[in-house]
Design a protein around this motif. Structure first.
Motif, PDB file in Angstrom:
ATOM      1  N   SER A  16       1.007  -1.348   0.289  1.00 23.87           N
ATOM      2  CA  SER A  16      -0.060  -0.100   0.175  1.00 23.87           C
ATOM      3  C   SER A  16       1.207   1.462  -0.118  1.00 23.87           C
ATOM      4  O   SER A  16       0.407   2.076  -0.454  1.00 23.87           O
ATOM      5  CB  SER A  16      -0.786  -0.042   1.135  1.00 23.87           C
ATOM      6  OG  SER A  16      -1.500  -0.898   1.307  1.00 23.87           O
TER       7      SER A  16
ATOM      8  N   SER B 193      -2.145  -6.404  -5.843  1.00 24.48           N
ATOM      9  CA  SER B 193      -1.544  -4.824  -5.798  1.00 24.48           C
ATOM     10  C   SER B 193      -2.849  -4.264  -4.956  1.00 24.48           C
ATOM     11  O   SER B 193      -3.775  -4.645  -4.416  1.00 24.48           O
ATOM     12  CB  SER B 193      -1.974  -3.603  -6.738  1.00 24.48           C
ATOM     13  OG  SER B 193      -1.761  -2.561  -6.252  1.00 24.48           O
TER      14      SER B 193
ATOM     15  N   GLY C 165      -3.813  -1.250  -1.935  1.00 23.56           N
ATOM     16  CA  GLY C 165      -3.821   0.165  -1.873  1.00 23.56           C
ATOM     17  C   GLY C 165      -5.215   0.567  -2.110  1.00 23.56           C
ATOM     18  O   GLY C 165      -5.429   1.899  -1.613  1.00 23.56           O
TER      19      GLY C 165
ATOM     20  N   VAL D  68      -7.561  -0.074   0.246  1.00 29.61           N
ATOM     21  CA  VAL D  68      -8.209   1.119   1.551  1.00 29.61           C
ATOM     22  C   VAL D  68      -7.796   2.332   2.057  1.00 29.61           C
ATOM     23  O   VAL D  68      -8.132   2.860   2.061  1.00 29.61           O
ATOM     24  CB  VAL D  68      -7.474  -0.570   2.880  1.00 29.61           C
ATOM     25  CG1 VAL D  68      -7.828   0.450   4.037  1.00 29.61           C
ATOM     26  CG2 VAL D  68      -8.434  -1.286   3.075  1.00 29.61           C
ATOM     27  N   ALA D  69      -5.678   2.110   1.907  1.00 28.60           N
ATOM     28  CA  ALA D  69      -5.518   3.625   1.491  1.00 28.60           C
ATOM     29  C   ALA D  69      -5.780   4.744   0.608  1.00 28.60           C
ATOM     30  O   ALA D  69      -5.669   5.683   0.667  1.00 28.60           O
ATOM     31  CB  ALA D  69      -4.128   3.593   1.196  1.00 28.60           C
TER      32      ALA D  69
ATOM     33  N   ASN E 248      -6.560  -8.613  -6.027  1.00 26.87           N
ATOM     34  CA  ASN E 248      -6.141  -7.297  -4.649  1.00 26.87           C
ATOM     35  C   ASN E 248      -7.598  -8.202  -4.534  1.00 26.87           C
ATOM     36  O   ASN E 248      -8.530  -9.697  -4.636  1.00 26.87           O
ATOM     37  CB  ASN E 248      -6.941  -6.395  -4.370  1.00 26.87           C
ATOM     38  CG  ASN E 248      -6.387  -6.221  -3.216  1.00 26.87           C
ATOM     39  OD1 ASN E 248      -5.814  -6.391  -2.548  1.00 26.87           O
ATOM     40  ND2 ASN E 248      -6.389  -4.550  -3.276  1.00 26.87           N
TER      41      ASN E 248
ATOM     42  N   ASP F 110     -11.503  -7.679  -0.595  1.00 26.83           N
ATOM     43  CA  ASP F 110     -11.910  -6.866   0.931  1.00 26.83           C
ATOM     44  C   ASP F 110     -13.140  -6.562   1.062  1.00 26.83           C
ATOM     45  O   ASP F 110     -13.572  -6.536   2.298  1.00 26.83           O
ATOM     46  CB  ASP F 110     -10.625  -5.660   0.529  1.00 26.83           C
ATOM     47  CG  ASP F 110      -9.233  -6.063   0.978  1.00 26.83           C
ATOM     48  OD1 ASP F 110      -8.789  -7.027   1.130  1.00 26.83           O
ATOM     49  OD2 ASP F 110      -8.832  -4.999  -0.060  1.00 26.83           O
TER      50      ASP F 110
ATOM     51  N   GLY G  69      -6.149 -12.088   4.644  1.00 25.61           N
ATOM     52  CA  GLY G  69      -5.506 -11.038   5.633  1.00 25.61           C
ATOM     53  C   GLY G  69      -4.712 -10.163   5.057  1.00 25.61           C
ATOM     54  O   GLY G  69      -4.172  -9.042   5.717  1.00 25.61           O
TER      55      GLY G  69
ATOM     56  N   ASN H 147      -1.459  -9.462   1.483  1.00 29.17           N
ATOM     57  CA  ASN H 147      -1.345  -9.176  -0.161  1.00 29.17           C
ATOM     58  C   ASN H 147      -0.298 -10.257  -0.245  1.00 29.17           C
ATOM     59  O   ASN H 147       0.075 -11.185  -1.269  1.00 29.17           O
ATOM     60  CB  ASN H 147      -0.996  -7.937  -0.323  1.00 29.17           C
ATOM     61  CG  ASN H 147      -2.677  -7.885  -1.121  1.00 29.17           C
ATOM     62  OD1 ASN H 147      -3.591  -8.702   0.024  1.00 29.17           O
ATOM     63  ND2 ASN H 147      -3.475  -6.874  -2.356  1.00 29.17           N
TER      64      ASN H 147
ATOM     65  N   GLY I 166       0.130  -1.769   5.411  1.00 32.66           N
ATOM     66  CA  GLY I 166      -0.185  -2.581   4.991  1.00 32.66           C
ATOM     67  C   GLY I 166       0.056  -3.098   5.968  1.00 32.66           C
ATOM     68  O   GLY I 166       0.515  -3.043   7.064  1.00 32.66           O
TER      69      GLY I 166
ATOM     70  N   GLY J 201       0.800  -7.221   6.075  1.00 32.98           N
ATOM     71  CA  GLY J 201       1.909  -7.746   6.085  1.00 32.98           C
ATOM     72  C   GLY J 201       4.012  -7.393   6.079  1.00 32.98           C
ATOM     73  O   GLY J 201       4.314  -5.758   6.035  1.00 32.98           O
TER      74      GLY J 201
HETATM   75  N1  GLU Z   1      -5.987  -5.433   0.326  1.00 27.10           N
HETATM   76  C1  GLU Z   1      -5.688  -4.221   1.128  1.00 27.10           C
HETATM   77  C2  GLU Z   1      -5.598  -3.357   0.461  1.00 27.10           C
HETATM   78  O1  GLU Z   1      -5.402  -2.445  -1.154  1.00 27.10           O
HETATM   79  C3  GLU Z   1      -4.344  -4.712   1.689  1.00 27.10           C
HETATM   80  C4  GLU Z   1      -3.452  -5.966   2.156  1.00 27.10           C
HETATM   81  C5  GLU Z   1      -1.804  -5.805   2.716  1.00 27.10           C
HETATM   82  O2  GLU Z   1      -1.778  -4.872   2.250  1.00 27.10           O
HETATM   83  O3  GLU Z   1      -1.680  -6.877   2.764  1.00 27.10           O
HETATM   84  O4  GLU Z   1      -5.404  -2.497   1.125  1.00 27.10           O
END
Ligand code: GLU
Length: 371
Positions: free
Chosen positions: A18, A53, A55, A57-58, A137, A140, A150, A152, A215, A217
């Motif tokens: 992210s 990818s 991002g 949520v961000a 992705n 989510d 949980g 990526n 993120g 991880g």
């Molecule tokens: N799937 C989440 C997202 O796109 C991120 C998960 C992660 O960064 O591990 O925001």
């Protein structure tokens, strides 16, 4: 990197965190443009690339009115807003290279349940064959705690495993694994290459190593991902992605940790099929099919003479030369009821009988091991 795994890799999964994709709720378009240009180069060298990818949520949380969503439903809502933005930024980054991107949102069962990964893999294969860069992705917005990858990193490793990739690149904000936390331990040294992973390496993944990235991880999950990949015959590179040319830099010698796989993805899959599949039924085949399977072909309906047992699509089955020995084991693309309806048919007649177009093979050669 002295012996670049990029040279020999045919199918590469690249995972971006992210922090690389988003800054203050906006997409980092310049960085994405450079990543896209690196991926275009790899494709020009004949390699297939899948992008995983983060991002969503961000990129969505600011509009939700909650800059750091804590509750699961808030994160899920933020992802609903951010995911189309992520794809729009991806499409713009790739379009100058004449490359089209395709979105695939996966949930855990898509890679863990055989019946479902037959579908997910076929779709991704079709995208790759058409020259598309799949952008994956986690789904989510609908995936909830108990049924999530949980993070990526693990999602990317599962995708690499499912797709038979030979290289997984985890781009994050640290340049690989150190013997200790480099921020607090002056004796910490970087580890450039590993051929296996042990508990000792997990113990190293603490401190700053542990909490890398915005993120979910950190280094611990990166090692977990590398383990999944390693077992699937896929090498992993962990490195810092925030560079001018994030993938090119690796080949040019940027600091990275490479975890080398010791078998090929094909060999790993065979070993998995041999060791993990308890046949739930049997498909009987004629002499022509037995010979074709021996030569490495897929099993087609035309060579099937019958089934023993009741099983669903995605089941593990034995393949028996009718009246003789078991000659193979595999994962079937058709359930026993469907197979009974298409026994002995030419592939082009299968659709008329079933009323829909099924998979071309009853068992694809990649899902079968000869015994
Ligand atoms: N799937 C989440 C997202 O796109 C991120 C998960 C992660 O960064 O591990 O925001």
């Amino acid at each position: 990197m002295t012996h670049s795994p990029f040279h020999t890799a045919r199918r590469i999964v690249v995972k971006t965190g992210s922090a690389l994709i988003a800054d203050g709720g906006a997409a980092r378009t310049e960085w994405l443009a450079r990543l896209a240009s690196d991926i275009a180069d790899l494709r020009a060298r004949g390699k297939q690339v899948i992008l995983v990818s983060s991002g969503a949520v961000a990129l969505g949380r600011v509009d939700l009115g909650s800059p750091s969503p804590a509750r699961l439903d808030q994160k899920q809502a933020a992802a609903a807003i951010g995911q189309p933005r992520l794809m729009s930024a991806m499409a713009s980054a790739f379009s100058p290279h004449g490359i089209t991107v395709g979105q695939a949102l996966l949930t855990l069962s898509d890679t863990e349940i055989r019946r479902r990964w037959l579908n997910a893999r076929a779709t991704l294969d079709t995208l790759l064959d058409a020259g598309i860069v799949p952008v994956i992705n986690e789904n989510d917005t609908v995936a909830t705690d108990e049924i999530r990858y949980g993070d990526n990193d693990r999602l990317a490793a599962r995708v690499a495993q499912m797709m038979g990739a030979d290289l997984l690149v985890l781009l994050s904000d640290i340049d690989g694994l150190y013997t200790a936390d480099p921020n607090s331990d002056p004796n910490a040294t970087h580890i450039p290459v590993l051929t296996s992973l042990s508990a000792e390496h997990d113990a190293m993944a603490t401190g700053a190593n542990q909490t890398a990235g915005m993120g979910s991880g950190g280094m611990v999950t990166k090692l977990a991902a590398a383990r999944i990949a390693h077992a699937a015959g896929c090498s992993t590179i962990i490195t810092r992605g925030n560079r001018d040319q994030p993938l090119r830099a690796i080949e040019d010698g940027a600091l990275a940790t490479l975890i080398v796989a010791d078998i090929t993805p094909a060999r790993a899959r065979e070993a998995w099929l041999m060791g993990h599949l308890k046949p739930e039924g049997t498909i009987r085949v004629d002499a022509g099919a037995a010979k074709a399977l021996h030569g490495g072909a897929s099993l087609l309906a035309v060579g099937v003479t019958g089934v023993d047992g009741v099983f669903e699509r995605g089941a593990a089955v034995a393949v028996r030369h009718d009246g003789g020995d078991v000659i193979a084991k595999g994962v079937t693309s058709y359930g026993s009821t469907e197979i009974l309806r298409i026994v002995g048919l030419q592939s082009e007649d299968v659709e008329a009988v079933l009323g829909y177009r099924g998979r071309p093979a009853v068992i694809h050669r990649d899902d079968m091991v000869r015994v």
